[in-house]
Design an enzyme around this catalytic site. Structure first.
Site, PDB file in Angstrom:
ATOM      1  N   GLY A 239     -12.323  48.527  53.623  1.00 27.70           N
ATOM      2  CA  GLY A 239     -10.967  49.037  53.787  1.00 27.70           C
ATOM      3  C   GLY A 239     -10.857  50.485  53.351  1.00 27.70           C
ATOM      4  O   GLY A 239     -11.846  51.233  53.356  1.00 27.70           O
ATOM      5  N   SER A 240      -9.677  50.868  52.946  1.00 25.97           N
ATOM      6  CA  SER A 240      -9.429  52.250  52.555  1.00 25.97           C
ATOM      7  C   SER A 240     -10.035  52.550  51.188  1.00 25.97           C
ATOM      8  O   SER A 240     -10.300  51.641  50.393  1.00 25.97           O
ATOM      9  CB  SER A 240      -7.926  52.521  52.510  1.00 25.97           C
ATOM     10  OG  SER A 240      -7.328  51.795  51.451  1.00 25.97           O
ATOM     11  N   GLY A 244     -10.284  50.282  47.814  1.00 29.71           N
ATOM     12  CA  GLY A 244     -11.578  50.078  47.192  1.00 29.71           C
ATOM     13  C   GLY A 244     -11.592  50.420  45.716  1.00 29.71           C
ATOM     14  O   GLY A 244     -12.253  49.751  44.916  1.00 29.71           O
ATOM     15  N   GLU A 261     -17.258  49.080  51.295  1.00 29.67           N
ATOM     16  CA  GLU A 261     -17.372  49.861  52.528  1.00 29.67           C
ATOM     17  C   GLU A 261     -16.000  50.472  52.788  1.00 29.67           C
ATOM     18  O   GLU A 261     -15.105  49.818  53.330  1.00 29.67           O
ATOM     19  CB  GLU A 261     -17.811  48.978  53.700  1.00 29.67           C
ATOM     20  CG  GLU A 261     -19.176  48.331  53.527  1.00 29.67           C
ATOM     21  CD  GLU A 261     -20.324  49.327  53.627  1.00 29.67           C
ATOM     22  OE1 GLU A 261     -20.069  50.524  53.895  1.00 29.67           O
ATOM     23  OE2 GLU A 261     -21.478  48.909  53.444  1.00 29.67           O
ATOM     24  N   CYS A 295     -14.329  53.245  60.783  1.00 28.63           N
ATOM     25  CA  CYS A 295     -14.693  54.024  59.594  1.00 28.63           C
ATOM     26  C   CYS A 295     -15.747  55.064  59.950  1.00 28.63           C
ATOM     27  O   CYS A 295     -15.912  56.057  59.239  1.00 28.63           O
ATOM     28  CB  CYS A 295     -15.173  53.110  58.480  1.00 28.63           C
ATOM     29  SG  CYS A 295     -16.444  51.947  58.969  1.00 28.63           S
TER      30      CYS A 295
END
Length: 509
Positions: A239-240, A244, A261, A295
């Site tokens: 995610g963002s 994270g 990630e 991403c």
């Protein structure tokens, strides 16, 4: 169409979204799944209450005690069957991914193919969970290391790859002997239900315990059930960067492990020795594929001043050929953003780049009218900008591409590329061997992925996927990424009648 797809996947509209294997249950409030393609309601999925969650964890714990004792090649056999079932259901699952998330139909099929590929990889891996033999300094001793399953792996996935990232984790975790609990994004709950239904049926057919694969649904509060839970030794979160950091600090507080990630701010360097045609293909697909919601999407194009105008004109001309519309129509290149919040973020980015001194060279905007009723379709935009702009320094999850010049040699371009907080993917377009090797050297790209003469997106499962800096440092998929799902143990065996101590220490009694 979508009801036929759900029927092919064995999903009834009344199914509840929480599962501990073959059984479906859920007692929380329902969340609605609506498509950004046409804004139509698809189905409702029940969310996970705390009571539901504890039942899931208890079931997973029980399953782990049995699953860890199944020989790894036999665990690989279950994954093989899962991959084969995905081959059979590639078309309906790919359509569901495309319709619920909004990516092109070919990308939806491609995402299911990634699932199939990682299953194939994991099947081979199930016979290659190697440790190392180490020479002991003590005579008559054998020393080696080996790997054991961790237990429960918690997986939090994002909306943009609703099935592939889950499979990257689960396929490897399963062959490693772990069991998994998955919280998909609340924006795409039905793809999670579909995947859980597929693997649950396979587990049941093989008389395997429920709980090897578990599904929970809901917003970030349901994710917090896992991140704060000492019973879950590893949390894999996609995610963002903002999300994270919260996950990392929460799990670290209980000394758990994380695989993160997070965001990317990926650049392609274009040198005077670049093949312009290849550059255009790589840059355009990287920038507009999945409507810029990868991403690994290309955010920045760093072009040498001597060819800047030539590359800019070619890119602008290519954007003029893009077709935007229903992603299930294979003639279209770009589908919708995930929701209207994403549209607002896109509009804000275009406003801010102008306020900071940038120049829009391909106008953006929200599309209206027939076929665009959802309000989620936008025009891919291009802006000339500087790397230091605040908006350029942050990831915008939308099809906005920033063009910038560099002068001098490739070191100046690499400095610009590395001059952001994120470090996921990077690329250089050049036919100059020295430039390519410089880019890949210790003093080159600081990203987890560095490509030469291909774009920033489109990673293969054979290589470890992940990035550095604010991208989180995690690695998934290929290479030796499997080790994160296991605990390492060093073993020493003394097969003599003496007990010598290490480092020559004497202890006589």
């Amino acid at each position: 169409m979508i009801q036929d797809v759900l029927k092919q996947l064995g999903i009834e509209a009344t199914n509840k979204g929480t599962s501990t294997g073959s059984d479906w249950f859920g007692s929380g409030a329902e969340i609605s799944s609506s498509s950004p393609v046409d804004a139509k309601h698809i189905a409702k999925v029940a969310t996970t209450t705390r009571e539901d969650y504890d039942k899931v964890v208890e079931t997973a714990q029980k399953a782990f005690k049995d699953w860890r004792l199944v020989p790894a090649p036999q665990r690989g056999e279950i994954v093989r069957q899962f991959g084969n079932k995905l081959r059979e259901l590639k078309e309906p699952l790919g359509k569901l991914v495309s319709y619920e998330m909004g990516k092109s139909l070919q990308e939806g099929y491609g995402e299911v193919q990634e699932m199939i590929d990682i299953c194939d990889f994991a099947v081979g891996l199930s016979r290659q969970l190697y440790g190392s033999t180490i020479h002991s300094e003590r005579p008559g001793h054998r020393m080696y290391d080996q790997y054991h399953p961790l237990g429960i792996v918690g997986i939090i996935s994002a909306f943009n790859f609703p099935v592939a990232v889950w499979s990257w984790n689960t396929a490897l975790a399963w062959v490693c002997g772990d069991v998994c609990i998955w919280k998909p994004s609340e924006k795409v709950p039905l793809t999670g239900v579909a995947c859980q239904k597929i693997i649950a049926d396979i587990l049941k057919e093989n008389d395997m315990p429920e709980g090897i694969s578990c599904l929970i649904n809901g917003d970030y509060k349901v994710g917090e059930f896992m991140t704060t839970d000492k019973r879950i030794p590893l949390i894999s979160a996609t995610g963002s960067t903002r999300m994270g950091k919260i996950v990392a600090s929460t799990v670290a507080e209980r000394l758990g492990k994380t695989l993160l990630e997070l965001g990317g701010n990926n650049a392609i360097i274009v040198t005077p020795d670049a093949d312009i045609k290849m550059t255009v293909i790589g840059a355009v697909f990287g920038a507009v594929g999945t409507a810029g919601q990868r991403c690994t999407s290309t955010r920045r194009l760093i072009i040498h001043e001597s060819i800047y105008d030539k590359v800019k004109d070619a890119i602008v001309a290519a954007y003029g050929q893009l077709k935007i519309g229903n992603p299930l129509d294979e003639n279209n290149h770009v589908g919708p953003l995930i929701d209207t919040d994403a549209v607002a973020m896109y509009q804000d980015a275009l406003k801010r780049v102008v306020e900071e001194g940038g120049n829009i060279i391909v106008e953006g905007g929200v599309l209206e009218g027939e076929g665009y009723e959802s309000g989620c379709y936008v025009k891919p935009a291009i802006a000339e900008a500087e790397n230091h702009f605040d908006i350029v320094q942050h990831e915008t999850f939308a099809p906005v591409l920033y063009l910038m010049k560099y002068s001098g040699d490739v070191e100046n371009a690499i400095e610009l590329q590395n001059g952001v907080a994120q470090g996921l993917s990077s690329a250089i377009m050049t036919n100059n061997l020295r430039e390519a090797e410089r880019f890949l050297s210790h003093a080159g790209s600081d990203c987890g992925i560095a490509n030469v003469n291909i774009g920033t997106s489109g990673a293969e499962i054979g290589g470890a996927f992940g990035g550095e800096k604010e991208t989180g440092g995690g690695r998934e998929s290929g290479s030796d990424a499997w080790k994160i799902y296991m605990r390492r143990q060093t073993n020493t065996i003394n097969y003599t009648t003496e007990l010598p101590l290490a480092q020559g220490i004497k202890f006589d009694i």
